[in-house]
Scaffold this motif. Structure first.
Motif, PDB file in Angstrom:
ATOM      1  N   HIS A 112      22.480-102.694  -4.871  1.00  0.00           N
ATOM      2  CA  HIS A 112      21.628-102.914  -3.703  1.00  0.00           C
ATOM      3  C   HIS A 112      20.881-104.234  -3.866  1.00  0.00           C
ATOM      4  CE1 HIS A 112      22.289 -98.573  -3.391  1.00  0.00           C
ATOM      5  NE2 HIS A 112      22.209 -98.806  -2.102  1.00  0.00           N
ATOM      6  N   VAL A 118      21.813-101.108   4.617  1.00  0.00           N
ATOM      7  CA  VAL A 118      21.365 -99.735   4.398  1.00  0.00           C
ATOM      8  C   VAL A 118      20.169 -99.428   5.292  1.00  0.00           C
ATOM      9  CG1 VAL A 118      20.467 -98.114   2.683  1.00  0.00           C
ATOM     10  CG2 VAL A 118      22.197 -99.805   2.026  1.00  0.00           C
ATOM     11  N   MET A 177      17.820-104.232   3.365  1.00  0.00           N
ATOM     12  CA  MET A 177      18.440-103.765   2.131  1.00  0.00           C
ATOM     13  C   MET A 177      19.954-103.697   2.344  1.00  0.00           C
ATOM     14  SD  MET A 177      18.244-100.187   0.010  1.00  0.00           S
ATOM     15  CE  MET A 177      16.616-100.401  -0.668  1.00  0.00           C
ATOM     16  N   ARG A 190      23.991-103.191   0.613  1.00  0.00           N
ATOM     17  CA  ARG A 190      24.783-102.528  -0.422  1.00  0.00           C
ATOM     18  C   ARG A 190      26.061-103.355  -0.591  1.00  0.00           C
ATOM     19  NH1 ARG A 190      24.898 -97.111   1.066  1.00  0.00           N
ATOM     20  NH2 ARG A 190      25.935 -97.812   2.935  1.00  0.00           N
TER      21      ARG A 190
END
Length: 74
Positions: A3, A39, A54, A56
């Motif tokens: 992440h 995310v 965020m 991924r």
């Protein structure tokens, strides 16, 4: 899978200029969600002076590539 956080700092005239880029930015962000890269994301409030996203992915380039193509950044 890792992440990565991407922080956006708003320019002094961010709130005045945001409307002209918002729709294109949201299309870009929703495409990232659809690919499974984003995310969670949202504007920071009180004061409204930036945003946080965020991501991924396997490499930090997932966030860097998003920022390089974002209408807010361009």
């Amino acid at each position: 899978m890792k992440h990565f956080l991407l922080f956006y700092d708003g320019a002094p005239d961010y709130l005045e200029r945001r409307p002209q880029f918002r729709d294109a930015h949201l299309r870009h962000a929703w495409a990232g969600v659809g690919r499974g890269e984003i995310v969670v994301a949202g504007a920071l409030a009180d004061p409204v002076d930036g945003a946080l996203l965020m991501f991924r992915g396997d490499h930090k380039s997932v966030a860097e590539d998003f920022a390089r193509a974002d209408p807010y950044v361009l």
